[in-house]
Write an enzyme that holds these catalytic residues in place. Structure first.
Site, mmCIF file in Angstrom:
data_model
loop_
_atom_site.group_PDB
_atom_site.id
_atom_site.type_symbol
_atom_site.label_atom_id
_atom_site.label_comp_id
_atom_site.label_asym_id
_atom_site.label_seq_id
_atom_site.Cartn_x
_atom_site.Cartn_y
_atom_site.Cartn_z
ATOM 1 N N HIS A 141 -10.397 2.634 -1.384
ATOM 2 C CA HIS A 141 -10.622 2.331 0.030
ATOM 3 C C HIS A 141 -11.436 1.044 0.085
ATOM 4 O O HIS A 141 -12.494 0.977 0.703
ATOM 5 C CB HIS A 141 -11.317 3.493 0.752
ATOM 6 C CG HIS A 141 -10.588 3.913 1.991
ATOM 7 N ND1 HIS A 141 -11.196 4.237 3.169
ATOM 8 C CD2 HIS A 141 -9.261 4.031 2.250
ATOM 9 C CE1 HIS A 141 -10.293 4.547 4.089
ATOM 10 N NE2 HIS A 141 -9.104 4.434 3.542
ATOM 11 N N HIS A 172 0.823 -1.210 0.000
ATOM 12 C CA HIS A 172 0.000 0.000 0.000
ATOM 13 C C HIS A 172 0.860 1.265 0.000
ATOM 14 O O HIS A 172 0.528 2.245 -0.646
ATOM 15 C CB HIS A 172 -0.912 -0.030 1.229
ATOM 16 C CG HIS A 172 -2.065 0.911 1.146
ATOM 17 N ND1 HIS A 172 -3.068 0.773 0.228
ATOM 18 C CD2 HIS A 172 -2.369 2.016 1.874
ATOM 19 C CE1 HIS A 172 -3.946 1.748 0.392
ATOM 20 N NE2 HIS A 172 -3.542 2.515 1.373
#
EC number: 6.3.5.3
Length: 742
Positions: free
Chosen positions: A100, A54
């Protein structure tokens, strides 16, 4: 966990506790070598988030290098909060898309809301005023109660945050497919406007300058959010609910206004959002980019919970927080500026010259790590790649030929498919008119917002047909970028650049990594042909549930420039008597189509082909004709084919209809998803001019009888439906599915 109870460096190594944080044995050995000692618990946590996919893109970096990222109008490419493109008049547009996904699968309202909050901060951290939000959503089939719950709460979360912060949500896309059953996708995009002289970057420089914390206090929410986003979802993921952050849009609004004022001050050196990995990533990245170090005293960090440890403070992903670097001696004016907005700015450290991230807590050094080891020198992996067996099988298949007997029923059934059906249920929850710049609201090919003080406007869209990418990642990647550009062109704008969100499964599986590589190859090629560089983006891997991956979904966010607001065009037919043209021929291409899914319940075979020279030529011709003022409406032919696109052109009107003639293989003419095609309407007096500029076929005209009539040349009726009947099916499909009990 108090400091006394934290595992010792020896325990971390011997009990392999670092694995629970997502680090491998090899990575832990690298950390030992970098530090020349065993890391403590806080340091292990810091490395684990900064080396997660990430934050570090360690599995995708080699692939991302293939993207073209430069162009004569690009002022800022990938690597900052958002990319920036010049639009003339001393103005520029900043934009970025982010995912998300994992948080939204666990806690859909807050997961989606904080996704919106994070992307807004990325844009205003560059000094740009956010003017619009878009989103790209994927869910399982809407017949499942769990999917209905996720869908309703994700949309409510996006609406709740965007509406409160006062930024219009103007566009996006929603698709439904069983592949997203356990792992929905929530991608949020933000677009902002900035003057060239106001551009800020996330850099720490100037030894002795003050590191300042601004915004909400730090709590325990979101700890290890970055690591959570870098692993597959399993039955155990529900237990990770605490890893989902909670957003406060009113705090965000204050932070936004204060930051847009502070960027005009020459006291500011650098500014960055505390996003994934919070205080850790913002401090390490700013120091690494500037070529300096940072030391911070964690006792000074504003906290909303008692007894927080350095580990918790550094890894918290509490929302609405920014990190600033301010010139030494100028702190007071920054404190006063933020106080005006009811916000506390607090000095928590300073810039150093030794390129180290050094943390103090209760008078002791609790972490000491070279900043480059956390940021630009994080490990990078070249994963093995392998063509999947399913792909070879699909490529070897004979072309799929659907059997359609009743064209009217088929069209109505397609209009009721949730992926095609009207998304009014979604966007009526969004305030898309706030700030009153929205010229083309949701529902057309792209949203359009005027740029105040100029005669220009911006068109924006998000696009991706993931079914095509599953069938053939390279071809599908090409189509995703091309379709986004078609939508921009149909609005009267010239495509400028893209941002992308690469949503894929587990890159450690060679077949998944192959999908990622091939999709990026396809996207890169079209970006070069169309002159739309990639200026920002995000990678979201490990989108799997219990070992089953989503369809590969590289979502394209594209922005285009309308040079003159008189060029703004929509998909709606304008007046009776206008001529209807189709640009491009239909071939028998049904692999991955809405019709195939409707009739067979699954997708297979080859994706539609795309010829890039033809694509570029048709887009340029259409844009030239729109700019010459000879096009009344324009719409690209996408999911569901010509018949669905034609229905959308008439359903967008008040009482108009259409009469067109089709010949040849009727099923292909109506429902094939052949690429690079458009439906255009033209006033009769512009017929000659239009035909000189665009290679197109005249097929009929707009009527005033509220009926869609499709005939063969012989006069045989193929489809005759009232627009009202089509509209009620199209508009009612999603509300109807949400009400029905599965």
């Amino acid at each position: 966990m108090s400091l006394l109870l934290e595992p010792t460096p020896t325990m971390i190594k011997e009990e392999k506790l670092y694995r629970e944080m997502g680090l491998t044995d090899e990575e832990f050995a690298m950390i030992e070598k970098i530090l020349g000692r065993l890391p403590n618990y806080t340091e292990t946590g810091i490395f684990s988030v900064m080396w997660s996919e990430h934050c570090s893109y360690k599995n995708s970096k080699p692939v991302l290098k293939k993207f073209p990222t430069e162009g004569k109008h690009v002022l800022q490419g990938p690597g900052e909060g958002a990319g920036i493109v010049d639009i003339g008049d001393g103005l520029a547009v900043a934009f970025k898309i982010e995912s998300h996904n994992h948080p939204s699968a666990i806690e859909p309202y807050q997961g989606a809301a904080t996704g919106v909050g994070g992307i807004i901060r990325d844009v205003f951290s560059m000094g740009a005023r956010p003017i619009a939000l878009l989103n790209s959503l994927r869910f399982g089939e809407l017949t499942s109660p769990r999917v209905k719950y996720l869908f309703e709460h994700v949309v409510a979360g996006i609406a709740g945050y965007g509406n409160c912060v006062g930024i219009p949500t103007v566009g996006g896309e929603v698709q439904f497919d069983a592949a997203y059953e356990g792992n929905p996708l929530v991608n949020a995009m933000c677009v902002g406007i900035i003057r060239h002289e106001d551009i800020q970057r996330g850099i720490a420089s100037g030894v002795g300058n003050t590191v300042m914390y601004v915004g909400a206090k730090t709590g325990r929410d979101g700890i290890h959010g970055a690591t959570f986003a870098s692993e597959e979802l399993t039955e155990q993921s529900e237990a990770k609910r605490p890893a989902v952050q909670v957003g406060d849009p009113f705090m965000e609004k204050l932070l936004l206004e204060a930051c847009l004022e502070v960027v005009k001050s020459d006291a500011l050196v650098g500014i960055q959002d505390m996003g994934a990995a919070g205080l850790t990533s913002s401090s390490a990245e700013m120091a690494s980019k500037g070529g300096f170090g940072i030391e911070m005293n964690l006792d000074l960090v504003p906290q909303r919970e008692a007894g927080m440890t350095p580990y918790e403070m550094m890894l918290s992903e509490s929302q609405e927080r920014m990190l600033l670097v301010v010139k030494q001696g100028r702190e007071q004016e920054i404190y006063e500026l933020f106080a005006k907005y009811g916000l506390e700015a607090k000095a928590i450290g300073k810039v150093t010259d030794d390129k180290m991230l050094r943390l103090y807590f209760r008078g002791e050094v609790v972490a000491e790590i070279p900043v480059d080891a956390l940021a630009k020198d994080a490990p990078v992996y070249h994963k093995p790649s392998k063509e999947p067996a399913y792909y070879r099988e699909f490529q070897a298949m004979e072309p799929y030929v659907p059997a359609v007997s009743n064209y009217e029923e088929t069209l109505l059934s397609l209009l009721a498919q949730p992926t095609i059906a009207s998304k009014e249920w979604v966007y009526q929850q969004y305030d898309y008119m706030v700030r009153t710049n929205t010229v083309v609201a949701p529902g057309s090919d792209a949203a359009v917002l005027r740029i105040r003080g100029t005669n220009k406007a911006l068109a924006m869209t998000t696009d991706c047909n993931s079914r095509y990418i599953y069938l053939d990642p390279e071809t599908g990647g090409k189509i995703a970028v091309a379709e986004a550009a078609r939508n921009i062109v149909c609005s009267g704008a010239k495509p400028l650049a893209i941002t992308d969100c690469l949503n894929f499964g587990n890159p450690e599986k060679p077949e998944i990594f192959w999908q990622l590589e091939k999709a990026v190859d396809g996207m890169s090629e079209v970006c070069r042909v169309l002159g739309t560089p990639v200026i920002s983006g995000n990678v979201s891997l490990y989108n799997e549930t219990n070992g089953e991956a989503i369809y590969p979904t590289p979502v394209i966010g594209m922005v285009g420039l309308v040079e003159d607001i008189r060029h703004i065009t929509t998909q709606a037919f304008q007046q009776a008597g206008d001529l209807i043209y189709v640009i491009g021929e239909a071939k028998q291409e049904f692999g991955g189509s809405e019709l195939q899914k409707l009739l067979e319940g699954r997708i297979f075979g080859k994706a539609p082909e795309i010829d890039l020279a033809t694509e570029a030529k048709r887009q340029q011709e259409l844009l030239t004709a729109i700019q010459a003022g000879v096009v009344a409406s324009a719409h690209d032919i996408a999911e569901g084919g010509f018949a669905v696109a034609l229905a959308e052109c008439v359903m967008s009107t008040n009482g108009l209809g259409a009469k067109v003639t089709v010949d040849g293989d009727i099923t292909s003419q109506l429902f094939s998803e052949t690429q690079s095609r458009f439906i255009v309407s033209v006033k009769k007096e512009n017929q000659e001019k239009f035909e000189k500029l665009v290679e197109a076929k005249l097929i009929g005209e707009v009527t005033n009888d509220g009926t869609l009539l499709v005939e063969r040349a012989s006069g045989e009726v193929v489809i005759q439906l009232s627009v009202e009947q089509m509209r009620s099916v199209w508009k009612g499909a999603i509300p109807c599915l949400l009400k029905s009990k599965a």
